[in-house]
Write an enzyme that holds these catalytic residues in place. Structure first.
Site, PDB file in Angstrom:
ATOM      1  N   GLU A   1      96.515 -36.331  -0.307  1.00  0.00           N
ATOM      2  CA  GLU A   1      95.537 -37.325  -0.745  1.00  0.00           C
ATOM      3  C   GLU A   1      96.086 -38.266  -1.812  1.00  0.00           C
ATOM      4  O   GLU A   1      95.325 -38.911  -2.536  1.00  0.00           O
ATOM      5  CB  GLU A   1      94.265 -36.605  -1.200  1.00  0.00           C
ATOM      6  CG  GLU A   1      93.619 -35.886  -0.011  1.00  0.00           C
ATOM      7  CD  GLU A   1      92.568 -34.862  -0.372  1.00  0.00           C
ATOM      8  OE1 GLU A   1      92.279 -34.713  -1.573  1.00  0.00           O
ATOM      9  OE2 GLU A   1      92.041 -34.217   0.543  1.00  0.00           O
ATOM     10  N   LYS A  31      80.404 -34.867   2.894  1.00  0.00           N
ATOM     11  CA  LYS A  31      81.443 -35.210   3.876  1.00  0.00           C
ATOM     12  C   LYS A  31      80.772 -35.439   5.231  1.00  0.00           C
ATOM     13  O   LYS A  31      80.413 -34.480   5.919  1.00  0.00           O
ATOM     14  CB  LYS A  31      82.479 -34.079   3.978  1.00  0.00           C
ATOM     15  CG  LYS A  31      83.287 -33.876   2.706  1.00  0.00           C
ATOM     16  CD  LYS A  31      84.195 -32.672   2.843  1.00  0.00           C
ATOM     17  CE  LYS A  31      85.122 -32.528   1.636  1.00  0.00           C
ATOM     18  NZ  LYS A  31      85.916 -31.276   1.708  1.00  0.00           N
TER      19      LYS A  31
END
Length: 259
Positions: free
Chosen positions: A48, A182
């Protein structure tokens, strides 16, 4: 690397706009890279976009971030806060309430782990801790929420998995005070909206989030604004699949401020 905590994040809480906040974060990120290079530490990045050097422990990671904030000309605790994503479900031991940090090979119980987070909250400007305990350690979540819930945000990711049934259980049992959202975890936009609305109606903050296997799709930036989450988690200012979301937020901000 050799650090058990999965992620360390910065929040530009003193910034007056999205554009300013993103610039601040990029400046701190650049200063952190310089500090790591100066100490001959790796500046390779993880999934990430965050740096992943081998360090002596979580405190050294936090100290480096604090130093980077100061080097960039900002004030820890005023301009920036720090958040952790522990992912403690990865530390689950062989029985309930038992944990083992796999990289340090250190074992502890729920109460010891809570004490560790209390010490970190005392010593650093912490905004939130994500998944500080295992997803099924509901009794532990009650304890840590009672101990730290009035000081920081305790974020359920693995705990809630964007699922309204698990979120309702957390609300009823006073576990956590924030949820990571999410959309592709729960599977539909409608279920995503339901989770955000339930959280917000009960005083929980909702943090719109990416996943590790990202593309340059920017839908979560639009959802964060549309649902007024106030927070988004989408990685370091590094690589297109991360910066695409930040660029979309800047575009939205520019559209909303055109007179």
């Amino acid at each position: 690397n050799n650090i058990d905590v999965q992620e360390f994040m910065i929040l530009p809480v003193g910034a007056q706009s999205v554009k300013e906040g993103i610039r601040w974060c990029a400046e701190v990120y650049t200063c952190l890279k310089k500090l790591l290079k100066k100490d001959n530490l790796s500046v390779a990045v993880g999934d990430e976009g965050g740096f992943a050097p081998n360090l002596s422990g979580e405190e050294e990671a936090l100290d480096l971030i604090m130093a980077a904030i100061i080097d960039a000309g900002y004030r820890p605790g005023k301009d920036f806060m720090i958040s952790l994503d522990v992912a403690a479900s990865e530390w689950k031991g062989d029985r309930k309430g038992h944990y083992r940090m796999p990289k340090k090979n250190v074992e502890m119980g729920t109460d010891q782990l809570i004490s560790l987070w209390e010490d970190i909250v005392t010593n650093y400007p912490i905004f939130s801790i994500e998944d500080p305990l295992d997803e099924e350690d509901w009794e532990g979540w009650k304890k840590i929420t009672a101990a730290l819930g009035d000081k920081i945000r305790l974020v359920g990711d693995d705990l809630f998995v964007t699922n309204v049934a698990r979120l309702k259980k957390g609300i009823d049992e006073k576990c956590a005070n924030a949820i990571l959202i999410k959309p592709n975890q729960i599977g539909s936009v409608m279920e995503t909206i339901e989770a955000v609305r339930m959280a917000q109606s009960q005083g929980y903050i909702a943090i719109m989030s990416h996943r590790s296997g990202e593309t340059e799709d920017t839908t979560i930036a639009d959802l964060a604004v549309a649902l007024n989450t106030g927070y988004i988690k989408t990685g370091a200012p590094c690589r297109g699949e991360r910066t695409a979301k930040y660029n979309q937020l800047i575009r939205i901000e520019e559209m909303l401020t055109i007179k």
